[in-house]
Design a protein around this motif. Structure first.
Motif, PDB file in Angstrom:
ATOM      1  N   TYR A  98      28.085  -4.703 -34.003  1.00 38.20           N
ATOM      2  CA  TYR A  98      29.335  -5.439 -34.148  1.00 38.20           C
ATOM      3  C   TYR A  98      29.963  -5.698 -32.786  1.00 38.20           C
ATOM      4  CZ  TYR A  98      33.077  -7.324 -36.903  1.00 38.20           C
ATOM      5  OH  TYR A  98      33.940  -8.195 -37.494  1.00 38.20           O
ATOM      6  N   GLY A  99      30.397  -6.942 -32.578  1.00 38.25           N
ATOM      7  CA  GLY A  99      31.020  -7.266 -31.296  1.00 38.25           C
ATOM      8  C   GLY A  99      30.033  -7.857 -30.304  1.00 38.25           C
ATOM      9  N   HIS A 100      28.762  -7.928 -30.680  1.00 33.79           N
ATOM     10  CA  HIS A 100      27.775  -8.451 -29.745  1.00 33.79           C
ATOM     11  C   HIS A 100      27.589  -9.952 -29.855  1.00 33.79           C
ATOM     12  CE1 HIS A 100      25.577  -4.810 -28.016  1.00 33.79           C
ATOM     13  NE2 HIS A 100      26.771  -4.444 -28.405  1.00 33.79           N
ATOM     14  N   ASN A 101      28.145 -10.561 -30.892  1.00 33.45           N
ATOM     15  CA  ASN A 101      28.025 -12.007 -31.013  1.00 33.45           C
ATOM     16  C   ASN A 101      29.226 -12.686 -30.376  1.00 33.45           C
ATOM     17  OD1 ASN A 101      25.593 -12.215 -32.174  1.00 33.45           O
ATOM     18  ND2 ASN A 101      26.333 -12.489 -34.262  1.00 33.45           N
ATOM     19  N   GLY A 102      29.027 -13.892 -29.928  1.00 31.37           N
ATOM     20  CA  GLY A 102      30.069 -14.579 -29.167  1.00 31.37           C
ATOM     21  C   GLY A 102      31.079 -15.355 -29.988  1.00 31.37           C
ATOM     22  N   GLY A 103      30.956 -15.320 -31.312  1.00 29.48           N
ATOM     23  CA  GLY A 103      31.858 -16.110 -32.139  1.00 29.48           C
ATOM     24  C   GLY A 103      33.288 -15.584 -32.130  1.00 29.48           C
ATOM     25  N   ILE A 104      34.240 -16.470 -32.453  1.00 32.41           N
ATOM     26  CA  ILE A 104      35.641 -16.088 -32.514  1.00 32.41           C
ATOM     27  C   ILE A 104      36.052 -16.089 -33.983  1.00 32.41           C
ATOM     28  CG2 ILE A 104      37.988 -16.752 -31.847  1.00 32.41           C
ATOM     29  CD1 ILE A 104      36.230 -16.013 -29.484  1.00 32.41           C
ATOM     30  N   THR A 105      36.498 -14.945 -34.483  1.00 39.66           N
ATOM     31  CA  THR A 105      36.814 -14.856 -35.903  1.00 39.66           C
ATOM     32  C   THR A 105      38.306 -15.035 -36.152  1.00 39.66           C
ATOM     33  OG1 THR A 105      34.988 -13.313 -36.125  1.00 39.66           O
ATOM     34  CG2 THR A 105      36.498 -13.463 -37.978  1.00 39.66           C
ATOM     35  N   GLU A 106      38.616 -16.025 -36.978  1.00 41.34           N
ATOM     36  CA  GLU A 106      40.003 -16.250 -37.391  1.00 41.34           C
ATOM     37  C   GLU A 106      40.006 -16.524 -38.886  1.00 41.34           C
ATOM     38  OE1 GLU A 106      41.488 -19.484 -35.101  1.00 41.34           O
ATOM     39  OE2 GLU A 106      41.805 -18.228 -33.341  1.00 41.34           O
ATOM     40  N   ASN A 107      40.916 -15.901 -39.573  1.00 41.73           N
ATOM     41  CA  ASN A 107      41.034 -16.071 -41.031  1.00 41.73           C
ATOM     42  C   ASN A 107      39.691 -15.918 -41.744  1.00 41.73           C
ATOM     43  OD1 ASN A 107      43.709 -16.744 -40.477  1.00 41.73           O
ATOM     44  ND2 ASN A 107      43.152 -18.910 -40.235  1.00 41.73           N
ATOM     45  N   GLY A 108      38.908 -14.992 -41.290  1.00 37.22           N
ATOM     46  CA  GLY A 108      37.657 -14.721 -41.982  1.00 37.22           C
ATOM     47  C   GLY A 108      36.528 -15.689 -41.676  1.00 37.22           C
ATOM     48  N   ILE A 109      36.791 -16.687 -40.827  1.00 35.82           N
ATOM     49  CA  ILE A 109      35.713 -17.609 -40.462  1.00 35.82           C
ATOM     50  C   ILE A 109      35.399 -17.424 -38.986  1.00 35.82           C
ATOM     51  CG2 ILE A 109      35.057 -20.026 -40.174  1.00 35.82           C
ATOM     52  CD1 ILE A 109      36.731 -20.701 -42.545  1.00 35.82           C
ATOM     53  N   THR A 110      34.123 -17.272 -38.693  1.00 34.20           N
ATOM     54  CA  THR A 110      33.727 -17.118 -37.305  1.00 34.20           C
ATOM     55  C   THR A 110      33.277 -18.466 -36.765  1.00 34.20           C
ATOM     56  OG1 THR A 110      33.027 -14.881 -37.791  1.00 34.20           O
ATOM     57  CG2 THR A 110      32.261 -15.820 -35.735  1.00 34.20           C
ATOM     58  N   LYS A 111      33.916 -18.877 -35.691  1.00 37.58           N
ATOM     59  CA  LYS A 111      33.542 -20.157 -35.081  1.00 37.58           C
ATOM     60  C   LYS A 111      32.891 -19.912 -33.748  1.00 37.58           C
ATOM     61  CE  LYS A 111      37.437 -22.678 -37.007  1.00 37.58           C
ATOM     62  NZ  LYS A 111      38.717 -23.297 -36.669  1.00 37.58           N
ATOM     63  N   ARG A 112      32.055 -20.846 -33.386  1.00 34.80           N
ATOM     64  CA  ARG A 112      31.434 -20.801 -32.077  1.00 34.80           C
ATOM     65  C   ARG A 112      32.533 -20.948 -31.029  1.00 34.80           C
ATOM     66  NH1 ARG A 112      26.900 -25.126 -31.793  1.00 34.80           N
ATOM     67  NH2 ARG A 112      28.636 -26.540 -31.860  1.00 34.80           N
ATOM     68  N   PHE A 113      32.424 -20.229 -29.959  1.00 28.59           N
ATOM     69  CA  PHE A 113      33.440 -20.334 -28.915  1.00 28.59           C
ATOM     70  C   PHE A 113      33.306 -21.695 -28.243  1.00 28.59           C
ATOM     71  CE2 PHE A 113      35.133 -19.788 -24.666  1.00 28.59           C
ATOM     72  CZ  PHE A 113      36.319 -19.142 -24.919  1.00 28.59           C
ATOM     73  N   SER A 114      34.420 -22.404 -28.090  1.00 25.31           N
ATOM     74  CA  SER A 114      34.299 -23.693 -27.406  1.00 25.31           C
ATOM     75  C   SER A 114      34.806 -23.564 -25.977  1.00 25.31           C
ATOM     76  CB  SER A 114      35.042 -24.783 -28.177  1.00 25.31           C
ATOM     77  OG  SER A 114      36.418 -24.612 -28.066  1.00 25.31           O
ATOM     78  N   TYR A 115      33.934 -23.903 -25.075  1.00 26.80           N
ATOM     79  CA  TYR A 115      34.273 -23.796 -23.659  1.00 26.80           C
ATOM     80  C   TYR A 115      34.992 -25.056 -23.217  1.00 26.80           C
ATOM     81  CZ  TYR A 115      31.233 -19.778 -23.377  1.00 26.80           C
ATOM     82  OH  TYR A 115      30.665 -18.549 -23.551  1.00 26.80           O
ATOM     83  N   GLU A 116      36.016 -24.902 -22.422  1.00 28.87           N
ATOM     84  CA  GLU A 116      36.680 -26.054 -21.825  1.00 28.87           C
ATOM     85  C   GLU A 116      37.003 -25.706 -20.389  1.00 28.87           C
ATOM     86  OE1 GLU A 116      39.811 -26.342 -24.734  1.00 28.87           O
ATOM     87  OE2 GLU A 116      40.901 -24.752 -23.694  1.00 28.87           O
ATOM     88  N   SER A 117      37.579 -26.663 -19.668  1.00 27.65           N
ATOM     89  CA  SER A 117      37.700 -26.476 -18.221  1.00 27.65           C
ATOM     90  C   SER A 117      38.538 -25.252 -17.853  1.00 27.65           C
ATOM     91  CB  SER A 117      38.277 -27.731 -17.579  1.00 27.65           C
ATOM     92  OG  SER A 117      39.479 -28.074 -18.238  1.00 27.65           O
ATOM     93  N   GLN A 119      32.600 -12.948 -23.126  1.00 31.31           N
ATOM     94  CA  GLN A 119      32.271 -14.125 -23.927  1.00 31.31           C
ATOM     95  C   GLN A 119      31.021 -14.814 -23.371  1.00 31.31           C
ATOM     96  OE1 GLN A 119      34.151 -15.133 -26.687  1.00 31.31           O
ATOM     97  NE2 GLN A 119      32.382 -16.434 -27.030  1.00 31.31           N
ATOM     98  N   LEU A 120      30.995 -15.011 -22.062  1.00 33.21           N
ATOM     99  CA  LEU A 120      29.845 -15.661 -21.435  1.00 33.21           C
ATOM    100  C   LEU A 120      28.588 -14.824 -21.630  1.00 33.21           C
ATOM    101  CD1 LEU A 120      31.626 -16.730 -18.142  1.00 33.21           C
ATOM    102  CD2 LEU A 120      30.617 -18.318 -19.772  1.00 33.21           C
ATOM    103  N   GLN A 121      28.776 -13.525 -21.555  1.00 33.01           N
ATOM    104  CA  GLN A 121      27.625 -12.633 -21.715  1.00 33.01           C
ATOM    105  C   GLN A 121      27.065 -12.715 -23.128  1.00 33.01           C
ATOM    106  OE1 GLN A 121      27.138  -9.464 -23.301  1.00 33.01           O
ATOM    107  NE2 GLN A 121      25.188  -9.113 -22.293  1.00 33.01           N
ATOM    108  N   LYS A 122      27.969 -12.696 -24.089  1.00 37.11           N
ATOM    109  CA  LYS A 122      27.524 -12.730 -25.488  1.00 37.11           C
ATOM    110  C   LYS A 122      26.842 -14.044 -25.817  1.00 37.11           C
ATOM    111  CE  LYS A 122      31.261  -9.822 -27.162  1.00 37.11           C
ATOM    112  NZ  LYS A 122      32.617  -9.947 -27.719  1.00 37.11           N
ATOM    113  N   ASP A 123      27.353 -15.133 -25.248  1.00 40.09           N
ATOM    114  CA  ASP A 123      26.755 -16.432 -25.529  1.00 40.09           C
ATOM    115  C   ASP A 123      25.549 -16.722 -24.649  1.00 40.09           C
ATOM    116  OD1 ASP A 123      28.532 -16.997 -27.521  1.00 40.09           O
ATOM    117  OD2 ASP A 123      29.940 -18.064 -26.255  1.00 40.09           O
ATOM    118  N   GLY A 124      25.225 -15.793 -23.758  1.00 41.35           N
ATOM    119  CA  GLY A 124      24.063 -15.990 -22.898  1.00 41.35           C
ATOM    120  C   GLY A 124      24.255 -17.089 -21.867  1.00 41.35           C
TER     121      GLY A 124
END
Lengths: 472, 160
Positions: A244-263, A334-339
């Motif tokens: 647990y905690g090794h995946n890079g997703g962001i969990t909100e309201n029970g849904i895990t979303k892929r982390f979106s990188y921005e500038s 986050q960067l580490q988890k997403d490789g």
């Protein structure tokens, strides 16, 4: 199909490597070396030795909670699953006690020794359970590739957002109608069931579930998140794969979303680096390193968490610095988890000690499944985002070194060594002959450096080929 | 079952290495997998319930393939995986064998360990299913698909 057999038949570990391996194993597990047969006493001593070598708290986590696990295992044997799960429940309650707001604490100065623990998550459940949760994950992974990846279908989940053991069992009696372009939750459950096929007896006693990582909009499934096995009937405590905690997703309201990188991600990393420097300065720790990149962070992370701690990982300054960056919820994690990759360039005071951050580069890999082509990346720089991404590195002189040494040296500079074997009459086998670009020349960070390694004295090149085809 | 380092390395290291190489296609990583798997083995061998050498080999192969899956997920791997054909001279392959290797490498990853275990180790589909913890049906269908994809290049090889 003997072609395949011939091809693999030539794939062998060199005698040197084997000797090296025997020596390394013999050093760590002397009780199994040669014909000497020590009795079991050696085992535990040996494990402590590993811990001692690496001098790290994390590696010994298995032993810290060992008593609880041992108790649970013993109970499991004698009284059965039910009581064992009570032990887990007790443990879950204990975790409950720690204040939930702790994460909000100012992160500066807090060097982590533990990795995130979710309420109710049991890190070191019984080994059988950990094995089984991995099997469930694999079944879901296989189902994912069968139903979605190859076919272009989209997974349509209802309200649930999870596939549960209940659904898997239901799917056996359900009439599943396939619609093109879609894969229903039940259809996915059935595919999972197929992939668990024959193993079901092992899972009959468990409640388990699988959840997903969705894309940024939260609609399309892009990956499997975790597989869960619940350890008690109220689903209060659970064990997951991956941990647990090794995946890079962001969990909100029970849904895990892929982390979106921005500038802004580069700015965030910049600030984390500054905080880390501040922390170390306050503690009187000095670093004379020029930069830190993902290689160092990854190694540090492995060093702290991996079961397969490699004998050849030795903590260096870059890794030590990386420790302060690897906080729960940090951009680095986050960067580490997403490789993904990053580089932090430091500024130095007159004594050569790190006193600030010069620049931060982030490299996000955008198509993770396409491993046959060069990976496509998105790059972010802070400060000065308008300047093109350029970082020159002087290729060091690694000729005359062992390939492994050269590999580590180049990798730590942020270059990527690509080995090529070459026959040589003058350079002994396994030693670097030359590099391309050669030593002293400039290369750009993240580029490949071809390393020509001696393959010993070659005879005529056709010779090996002949002797092996003779078998046919 | 043997717990002697000499025996284990001499008898099994090549098998683990090949399985890892078949999966990852990278000699350096495959060497690391051998080391990881054997370290793992000796750290737990007294607790394992393994009675025959066949069983031990299956355990080692299974551990190796699981380890390969972990590596495939890592950053390090993403960075180094883009290399192609750098091992051309590595094992003294002939051109024809190199074609076979390229064809196998071009298979989607999930087929590769199955191809290796079936054609090289000569395991039966049930045994492969056990090693990879997959149902037999999946192994059979993947093997069939892999065979279809390999047919072209392998028929060329035969005629030679």
């Amino acid at each position: 199909m003997s072609a395949i057999k011939n091809m693999y038949g030539k794939t062998k570990l060199s005698e040197d490597k084997k000797a090296e391996l025997k020596a390394a194993l013999g050093e760590r597990y002397p009780q199994y070396a040669e014909s000497r047969t020590y009795k079991t006493e050696g085992i535990r001593m040996n494990d402590t030795k590993i811990n001692g070598n690496s001098g790290k708290v994390k590696i010994s986590r298995k032993w810290r909670n060992g008593a609880i696990i041992a108790a649970a295992a013993a109970l499991m044997l004698t009284v059965g699953m039910k009581l064992a799960s009570e032990v887990y429940e007790k443990k879950a309650e204990r975790i409950d006690v720690s204040p939930a707001g702790q994460v909000e604490d100012s992160r500066e100065g807090q060097v982590k020794e533990e990795y995130p623990s979710q309420e109710g998550y049991i890190e070191d459940a019984d080994e059988t359970i950990r094995g089984n949760v991995k099997t469930i994950y694999n079944a879901a992974y296989e189902a994912y590739y069968e139903m979605l990846d190859d076919t272009g279908n989209e997974l349509v989940l209802g309200e649930e957002k999870m596939i549960t053991s209940e659904m898997v069992r239901q799917s056996r009696n359900a009439d599943i109608v396939h619609e093109d372009g879609k894969c229903s939750a039940l259809e996915f459950a059935a595919a999972m069931d197929r992939n668990l096929g024959g193993l079901d007896e092992y899972f009959a006693d468990y409640d388990y579930a699988v959840d997903f990582i969705f894309d940024e909009s939260g609609t399309k499934v892009v990956d499997i998140n975790y597989a869960y096995i619940y350890l008690d009937s109220a689903h209060k405590s659970f064990c997951t794969y991956p941990e647990y905690g090794h995946n890079g997703g962001i969990t909100e309201n029970g849904i895990t979303k892929r982390f979106s990188y921005e500038s802004s991600c580069a700015k965030k990393l910049y600030e984390e680096a500054e905080e880390a420097i501040k922390y170390y300065n306050e503690n009187g720790e000095k670093f004379t390193i020029d930069d830190v990149n993902m290689t160092a962070v990854d190694k540090e992370y492995l060093y702290m968490t991996d079961d397969y701690v490699r004998a050849d990982i030795e903590e260096n300054d870059k890794m030590r610095f990386a420790k302060a960056l690897l906080n729960d919820g940090s951009m680095t994690s986050q960067l580490q988890k997403d490789g993904n990759n990053f580089v932090i360039k430091f500024t130095h005071d007159s004594n050569g000690n790190v006193n600030g951050v010069e620049k931060v580069y982030i490299e996000v890999f955008t198509d993770k499944n396409d491993y046959t082509n060069n990976p496509k990346t998105e790059r972010y720089v802070y400060p000065d985002e308008n300047k093109p991404y350029e970082m020159t590195v002087i290729v060091p002189d690694v000729t005359g070194k062992e390939y492994h040494e050269a590999f580590d040296e180049l990798e730590l500079l942020g270059l990527f060594p690509a080995p090529r074997k070459q026959y040589s009459n003058t350079v002994p086998e396994g030693i670097v002959i030359s590099t391309e670009p050669e030593a002293g020349k400039e290369s750009v960070l993240g580029r490949y450096v071809t390393v020509y390694v001696s393959n010993g004295q070659g005879e005529t090149s056709g010779e090996t080929a002949e002797s092996d085809t003779a078998e046919e | 079952m043997t717990m002697n380092i000499e025996d284990v390395v001499d008898n099994y290291a090549d098998h683990i290495y090949r399985a890892a190489y078949a999966y990852l296609g990278d000699t350096h990583e495959a060497e690391d997998v051998v080391s990881d798997v054997l370290m793992k083995y000796f750290s737990v061998c007294e607790d394992l319930d393994i009675d025959t050498s066949e069983h031990l080999k299956a355990w080692l192969l299974r551990t190796a393939i699981n380890r390969c899956k972990d590596i495939r997920k890592s950053f390090r791997w993403k960075r180094t995986a883009a290399l192609e054909d750098v091992h051309k001279t590595e094992f003294g392959w002939t051109e024809a064998e190199l074609d076979v290797k390229r064809a196998v490498d071009n298979l989607p990853e999930k087929y590769r360990p199955i191809v290796y275990l079936y054609y090289y180790e000569e395991y039966k589909t049930e045994e492969i299913a056990r090693i990879l913890s997959l149902p037999k049906g999946t192994v059979v269908s993947r093997l069939k698909r892999a065979r279809d994809r390999l047919r072209d290049v392998l028929s060329d090889y035969r005629e030679e």
